[in-house]
Design a protein around this motif. Structure first.
Motif, PDB file in Angstrom:
ATOM      1  N   GLN A 192      -1.685  -7.559  22.801  1.00  0.00           N
ATOM      2  CA  GLN A 192      -0.507  -7.803  22.244  1.00  0.00           C
ATOM      3  C   GLN A 192       0.438  -6.701  22.202  1.00  0.00           C
ATOM      4  N   LYS A 200       3.146  -4.258  21.832  1.00  0.00           N
ATOM      5  CA  LYS A 200       4.626  -4.177  21.392  1.00  0.00           C
ATOM      6  C   LYS A 200       5.507  -3.002  21.528  1.00  0.00           C
ATOM      7  N   ALA A 247       2.032  -2.568  11.889  1.00  0.00           N
ATOM      8  CA  ALA A 247       2.155  -3.543  10.895  1.00  0.00           C
ATOM      9  C   ALA A 247       2.481  -4.974  11.475  1.00  0.00           C
ATOM     10  N   CYS A 248       3.131  -4.979  12.571  1.00  0.00           N
ATOM     11  CA  CYS A 248       3.403  -6.242  13.028  1.00  0.00           C
ATOM     12  C   CYS A 248       1.985  -6.731  13.707  1.00  0.00           C
ATOM     13  N   HIS A 249       1.167  -5.844  14.344  1.00  0.00           N
ATOM     14  CA  HIS A 249      -0.158  -6.236  14.771  1.00  0.00           C
ATOM     15  C   HIS A 249      -1.059  -7.026  13.612  1.00  0.00           C
ATOM     16  N   SER A 304       0.254  -8.099  10.707  1.00  0.00           N
ATOM     17  CA  SER A 304       0.923  -9.488  10.290  1.00  0.00           C
ATOM     18  C   SER A 304       0.376 -10.503  11.194  1.00  0.00           C
ATOM     19  N   LEU A 305       0.430 -10.487  12.443  1.00  0.00           N
ATOM     20  CA  LEU A 305       0.039 -11.402  13.148  1.00  0.00           C
ATOM     21  C   LEU A 305      -1.376 -11.744  13.265  1.00  0.00           C
TER      22      LEU A 305
END
Lengths: 114, 114
Positions: B48, B50, A24-26, A28-29
């Motif tokens: 990226q 994470k 989800a962070c991928h 969003s960013l």
């Protein structure tokens, strides 16, 4: 005008909480990086509203992604590297926006919140 | 040099999947926006990376956040607006980095993945 970002997750694949969050962070960013600076600034100043929504499978995820692109929303689809829990290249989620709230609702308004 | 970002979640508060994901995205994006452009570009070009980690409670979250700041890592703490599931101002998670992998491990290396 109010802005928001949607993060849309598939409900048909099993992911751990950590995997879920990282994907989800991928998304969003990724979408954020494709947005126009002026929209980003507005959105951030309004508290970077996010909604987390769900779709039932790959086909619906892809339909939504294509629609987002057709409508000109900044959008990003996440493909998992497949090193841990999933098959390589599995499309797990998309980020759409920041974009004007009411415009975004035209394509995400019928989706359920996670 | 390898770069990564850590998203650190509290395990002692109950959140829905949607809330969890939204808070983590805030943390990730918040820390990202505080990072130097050169590090960001390296990190993105490397895919990226994470990691999603956990801490047991507010005290440990705050300790880690202060340490991240002391060490000069871009970092961001998320306070929930408290409109839905949590008390207003509840600190739910932090984002740290992107930062060099081995440097970040100095402060997050002992935390468990979520």
């Amino acid at each position: 005008m109010e802005y928001k970002q949607a993060v849309v997750l598939r409900t048909d694949i099993e992911m751990s909480r950590g995997k879920d969050v990282a994907q989800a962070c991928h998304a969003s960013l990724g979408a954020y990086r494709r947005a126009e600076e002026s929209m980003v600034e507005e959105w951030i100043s309004q508290g970077q509203k996010k909604v987390v929504l769900e779709v039932e499978g790959l086909e619906k995820l892809m339909d939504l992604y294509k629609r987002a692109q057709r409508e000109g929303f900044p959008s990003f689809i996440v493909k998992d590297a497949g090193e841990t829990e999933l098959e390589p290249g599995t499309k797990t989620c998309i980020g759409i926006g920041p974009a004007p709230d009411s415009n975004l609702d035209k394509i995400t308004g019928e989706l359920s919140p996670v």
